[in-house]
Design a protein around this motif. Sequence first.
Motif, PDB file in Angstrom:
ATOM      1  N   ARG A   1       0.813  -1.216   0.000  1.00 47.45           N
ATOM      2  CA  ARG A   1       0.000   0.000   0.000  1.00 47.45           C
ATOM      3  C   ARG A   1       0.852   1.274   0.000  1.00 47.45           C
ATOM      4  NH1 ARG A   1      -3.016  -3.937   2.380  1.00 47.45           N
ATOM      5  NH2 ARG A   1      -5.261  -3.827   2.115  1.00 47.45           N
ATOM      6  N   LEU A   2       2.148   1.127   0.228  1.00 44.30           N
ATOM      7  CA  LEU A   2       3.038   2.290   0.258  1.00 44.30           C
ATOM      8  C   LEU A   2       3.377   2.722  -1.164  1.00 44.30           C
ATOM      9  CD1 LEU A   2       5.460   1.125   3.099  1.00 44.30           C
ATOM     10  CD2 LEU A   2       3.475   2.644   3.283  1.00 44.30           C
ATOM     11  N   ASP A   3       3.525   4.017  -1.354  1.00 44.22           N
ATOM     12  CA  ASP A   3       3.866   4.556  -2.670  1.00 44.22           C
ATOM     13  C   ASP A   3       4.937   5.627  -2.502  1.00 44.22           C
ATOM     14  OD1 ASP A   3       3.758   4.703  -5.413  1.00 44.22           O
ATOM     15  OD2 ASP A   3       1.956   5.956  -5.464  1.00 44.22           O
ATOM     16  N   TYR A   4       6.135   5.162  -2.163  1.00 43.54           N
ATOM     17  CA  TYR A   4       7.259   6.045  -1.890  1.00 43.54           C
ATOM     18  C   TYR A   4       7.612   6.908  -3.090  1.00 43.54           C
ATOM     19  CZ  TYR A   4       8.382   2.523   1.716  1.00 43.54           C
ATOM     20  OH  TYR A   4       8.346   1.654   2.760  1.00 43.54           O
ATOM     21  N   PRO A   5       8.101   8.138  -2.829  1.00 44.44           N
ATOM     22  CA  PRO A   5       8.742   8.861  -3.926  1.00 44.44           C
ATOM     23  C   PRO A   5      10.060   8.164  -4.237  1.00 44.44           C
ATOM     24  CG  PRO A   5       8.835  10.139  -1.888  1.00 44.44           C
ATOM     25  CD  PRO A   5       8.065   8.889  -1.593  1.00 44.44           C
TER      26      PRO A   5
ATOM     27  N   VAL B   1      16.426   4.663  -6.210  1.00 43.73           N
ATOM     28  CA  VAL B   1      16.294   4.291  -4.798  1.00 43.73           C
ATOM     29  C   VAL B   1      14.880   4.577  -4.311  1.00 43.73           C
ATOM     30  CG1 VAL B   1      17.091   4.895  -2.471  1.00 43.73           C
ATOM     31  CG2 VAL B   1      18.725   4.723  -4.336  1.00 43.73           C
ATOM     32  N   GLY B   2      14.307   3.613  -3.616  1.00 45.10           N
ATOM     33  CA  GLY B   2      12.992   3.804  -3.010  1.00 45.10           C
ATOM     34  C   GLY B   2      13.057   3.983  -1.510  1.00 45.10           C
ATOM     35  N   PHE B   3      14.211   3.679  -0.911  1.00 49.39           N
ATOM     36  CA  PHE B   3      14.361   3.800   0.537  1.00 49.39           C
ATOM     37  C   PHE B   3      15.200   5.025   0.846  1.00 49.39           C
ATOM     38  CE2 PHE B   3      14.422  -1.096   0.438  1.00 49.39           C
ATOM     39  CZ  PHE B   3      13.041  -1.162   0.419  1.00 49.39           C
TER      40      PHE B   3
ATOM     41  N   HIS C   1      18.249  12.948  -5.999  1.00 45.53           N
ATOM     42  CA  HIS C   1      17.436  13.649  -6.991  1.00 45.53           C
ATOM     43  C   HIS C   1      16.016  13.112  -7.011  1.00 45.53           C
ATOM     44  CE1 HIS C   1      21.636  13.484  -8.299  1.00 45.53           C
ATOM     45  NE2 HIS C   1      21.428  14.639  -8.903  1.00 45.53           N
ATOM     46  N   LEU C   2      15.040  14.013  -7.021  1.00 40.05           N
ATOM     47  CA  LEU C   2      13.665  13.645  -7.347  1.00 40.05           C
ATOM     48  C   LEU C   2      13.492  13.899  -8.832  1.00 40.05           C
ATOM     49  CD1 LEU C   2      11.552  15.232  -4.457  1.00 40.05           C
ATOM     50  CD2 LEU C   2      11.990  12.801  -4.861  1.00 40.05           C
ATOM     51  N   ILE C   3      12.976  12.920  -9.542  1.00 40.24           N
ATOM     52  CA  ILE C   3      12.692  13.121 -10.955  1.00 40.24           C
ATOM     53  C   ILE C   3      11.182  13.152 -11.139  1.00 40.24           C
ATOM     54  CG2 ILE C   3      14.887  12.200 -11.765  1.00 40.24           C
ATOM     55  CD1 ILE C   3      13.478   9.549 -12.361  1.00 40.24           C
TER      56      ILE C   3
ATOM     57  N   LEU D   1       8.219  11.289  -9.391  1.00 41.50           N
ATOM     58  CA  LEU D   1       8.034   9.879  -9.720  1.00 41.50           C
ATOM     59  C   LEU D   1       7.826   9.095  -8.427  1.00 41.50           C
ATOM     60  CD1 LEU D   1       8.525   8.010 -12.371  1.00 41.50           C
ATOM     61  CD2 LEU D   1      10.599   7.389 -11.138  1.00 41.50           C
ATOM     62  N   ARG D   2       6.906   8.138  -8.458  1.00 38.61           N
ATOM     63  CA  ARG D   2       6.607   7.342  -7.268  1.00 38.61           C
ATOM     64  C   ARG D   2       6.791   5.854  -7.586  1.00 38.61           C
ATOM     65  NH1 ARG D   2       5.096  10.755  -3.649  1.00 38.61           N
ATOM     66  NH2 ARG D   2       4.277   9.309  -2.146  1.00 38.61           N
ATOM     67  N   LEU D   3       6.830   5.052  -6.550  1.00 39.36           N
ATOM     68  CA  LEU D   3       6.994   3.611  -6.699  1.00 39.36           C
ATOM     69  C   LEU D   3       5.973   3.022  -7.664  1.00 39.36           C
ATOM     70  CD1 LEU D   3       8.314   0.935  -5.893  1.00 39.36           C
ATOM     71  CD2 LEU D   3       6.795   0.890  -3.898  1.00 39.36           C
TER      72      LEU D   3
END
Length: 161
Positions: free
Chosen positions: A10-14, A31-33, A67-69, A147-149
């Motif tokens: 249910r998690l949707d990490y950036p 990387v998601g963590f 970086h966040l893309i 962008l998210r998981l």
Amino acid sequence: MVALDGFTDRLDYPMCVVTAAAGDERAGCLVGFASQCSLDPPTFVVWLSRANHTYGVARRASHLGVHLIGREQVGVARLFGSRCGAVVDKFATLSWEPGAGRTPVLTDACAWWVGRVDGHADWGDHVGFHLSPLEAGSDPLPRQAPLRLSDVRDLTPGHSG
């Protein structure tokens, strides 16, 4: 072992692209963590898989870039998430410039920062890199959605090992 799929599904990490430079070598991975871990002073931890080529470069690096893309940059996510840096130069076709510690900064990221590596901690199959931010940048308003998981669940990791 306890199954956590009902929770973690249910998690949707950036998602972040983490970059590193050591000697003449550059590397980066998806990387998601990652998480802020202190407010004052602000610090952050990113967890890298020991199986990832970037991990070896990051262990020798003095700084890492985070970086966040944008959601529309799935191609960048595929490059950093599904291709192995031991096989392909991930930076050859991207716009980037050196930041603190010669860390590659992706200039098309919607937000980024470079931090000094203050320490490492082993947790499970990943190693946490504790970072103190030194420089940062972001796109102007209106801001891109990161962008998210859920945008990259179909990627197959491009580990070298």
